[in-house]
Scaffold this motif. Structure first.
Motif, mmCIF file in Angstrom:
data_model
loop_
_atom_site.group_PDB
_atom_site.id
_atom_site.type_symbol
_atom_site.label_atom_id
_atom_site.label_comp_id
_atom_site.label_asym_id
_atom_site.label_seq_id
_atom_site.Cartn_x
_atom_site.Cartn_y
_atom_site.Cartn_z
ATOM 1 N N TYR A 139 -94.747 -91.284 20.719
ATOM 2 C CA TYR A 139 -96.117 -91.066 20.742
ATOM 3 C C TYR A 139 -96.794 -91.877 21.825
ATOM 4 O O TYR A 139 -97.585 -91.365 22.493
ATOM 5 C CB TYR A 139 -96.442 -91.914 19.318
ATOM 6 C CG TYR A 139 -96.398 -90.895 18.214
ATOM 7 C CD1 TYR A 139 -95.999 -89.626 18.234
ATOM 8 C CD2 TYR A 139 -96.806 -91.227 16.904
ATOM 9 C CE1 TYR A 139 -95.858 -88.672 17.213
ATOM 10 C CE2 TYR A 139 -96.438 -90.560 15.778
ATOM 11 C CZ TYR A 139 -96.012 -89.226 16.058
ATOM 12 O OH TYR A 139 -96.100 -88.294 14.953
ATOM 13 N N ALA A 158 -102.174 -88.844 16.245
ATOM 14 C CA ALA A 158 -100.608 -88.664 15.896
ATOM 15 C C ALA A 158 -100.483 -88.337 14.296
ATOM 16 O O ALA A 158 -101.304 -88.644 13.426
ATOM 17 C CB ALA A 158 -100.019 -89.875 16.222
ATOM 18 N N TYR A 159 -99.627 -87.583 13.627
ATOM 19 C CA TYR A 159 -99.373 -87.394 12.543
ATOM 20 C C TYR A 159 -98.383 -88.371 11.970
ATOM 21 O O TYR A 159 -97.588 -88.792 12.701
ATOM 22 C CB TYR A 159 -98.783 -85.938 12.053
ATOM 23 C CG TYR A 159 -99.347 -84.871 12.745
ATOM 24 C CD1 TYR A 159 -100.750 -84.924 12.836
ATOM 25 C CD2 TYR A 159 -98.371 -83.946 13.350
ATOM 26 C CE1 TYR A 159 -101.408 -83.806 13.512
ATOM 27 C CE2 TYR A 159 -99.302 -82.848 13.854
ATOM 28 C CZ TYR A 159 -100.523 -82.741 14.016
ATOM 29 O OH TYR A 159 -101.099 -81.738 14.633
ATOM 30 N N TYR A 174 -92.059 -85.369 12.988
ATOM 31 C CA TYR A 174 -93.479 -86.059 13.571
ATOM 32 C C TYR A 174 -94.013 -84.926 14.272
ATOM 33 O O TYR A 174 -93.690 -83.848 14.382
ATOM 34 C CB TYR A 174 -92.808 -86.967 14.412
ATOM 35 C CG TYR A 174 -92.216 -86.544 15.748
ATOM 36 C CD1 TYR A 174 -92.607 -86.059 17.184
ATOM 37 C CD2 TYR A 174 -90.749 -86.263 15.696
ATOM 38 C CE1 TYR A 174 -92.042 -85.730 17.983
ATOM 39 C CE2 TYR A 174 -89.745 -85.768 17.001
ATOM 40 C CZ TYR A 174 -90.755 -85.561 17.819
ATOM 41 O OH TYR A 174 -89.741 -84.882 18.983
ATOM 42 N N PHE A 176 -97.993 -84.693 16.856
ATOM 43 C CA PHE A 176 -99.497 -85.011 17.469
ATOM 44 C C PHE A 176 -100.091 -83.881 18.115
ATOM 45 O O PHE A 176 -99.516 -82.950 18.465
ATOM 46 C CB PHE A 176 -98.778 -86.069 18.479
ATOM 47 C CG PHE A 176 -98.098 -85.788 19.419
ATOM 48 C CD1 PHE A 176 -98.465 -85.331 20.691
ATOM 49 C CD2 PHE A 176 -96.654 -85.889 19.385
ATOM 50 C CE1 PHE A 176 -97.627 -84.783 21.779
ATOM 51 C CE2 PHE A 176 -95.850 -85.526 20.525
ATOM 52 C CZ PHE A 176 -96.266 -85.267 21.705
#
Length: 240
Positions: A139, A158-159, A174, A176
């Protein structure tokens, strides 16, 4: 039901990127320098696309097709009525050439060269800790990259990483997005990462004009395919 589900998910995805994870670039401290990962090289051109070996249930929306792309590139092709809509890429990184992830495993309590017990809950917890650290660095690197490309015009969102099965491996999902200050999505990325004791598997796709492989040309198609990608990742033949 799944059709209704993916449409609802796609709508939510396009409208409501997680606010709690959103931040503007200047608030993100630069990541530490990380050595580039070494990708596994196929030993000969006849070995083929890795998706041919690991693809399980090729879940897809109605009238869509999912199959390993032709050739040796590690790409999964998503198409409809003969037209390619997008691709999903998998990269495989050998642990022996990946000092950064070795350090993350050690920090999580798994010494280099230790034997792996896939059924051990302790081991799975330790691997998840290392994978979450990998996602955090990932990230940070992408946020810095977006800042360099767009400055303050794009907000990085971001998730929260989620533990999920990647085949029989414990993995992390993940994702983003790069959001335009005036509204809309500039970029969106979805990924899965898992570790089998000797190799790190990274599965990615995106809506991003700057990405060469592993991407969708249309954001809506990516949103529609997203829940099917989750199902595909969970049913992969991993570890090999």
């Amino acid at each position: 039901m799944l059709r209704l589900y993916h449409l609802l998910l796609g709508s939510i995805l396009l409208v409501s990127i997680p606010v709690a994870a959103k931040f503007v670039f200047p608030q993100f401290s630069p990541p530490k320098a990380v050595k580039p990962l070494a990708v596994v090289k196929l030993p000969n051109p006849n070995q083929g696309n890795i998706w041919q070996k690991i693809l399980g249930n090729a879940a897809a929306p109605t009238n869509w097709q999912v199959a390993a792309c032709e050739g040796n590139a590690p790409l999964l092709c998503v198409s409809s009525k003969g037209k390619r809509l997008g691709t999903v890429e998998i990269n495989v990184y050998p642990l022996a050439n990946n000092e950064d992830f070795q350090k993350k495993l050690v920090a999580a309590g798994i010494p280099t060269g230790s034997q792996v017990d896939y059924q051990s809950s302790k081991y799975q917890t330790q691997v998840l800790s290392a994978l979450k650290a990998w996602v955090t660095d990932h990230y940070a690197a992408f946020a810095k990259d977006l800042q360099g490309k767009y400055g303050k015009e794009i907000v990085f969102s971001a998730y929260p990483p989620q533990p999920v099965p990647v085949g029989k491996l414990q993995g992390i999902r993940y994702g983003f997005a790069g959001l335009k200050q005036q509204g809309g999505v500039q970029e969106q990325h979805i990924g899965h990462v898992a570790f089998d004791g000797t190799k790190l598997y990274v599965i990615t796709t995106a809506f991003d004009t700057n990405t060469q492989t592993g991407k969708f040309e249309n954001l809506e198609n990516l949103a529609i395919f997203q829940p099917y990608l989750y199902a595909i990742a969970a049913d992969l033949h991993l570890p090999q």
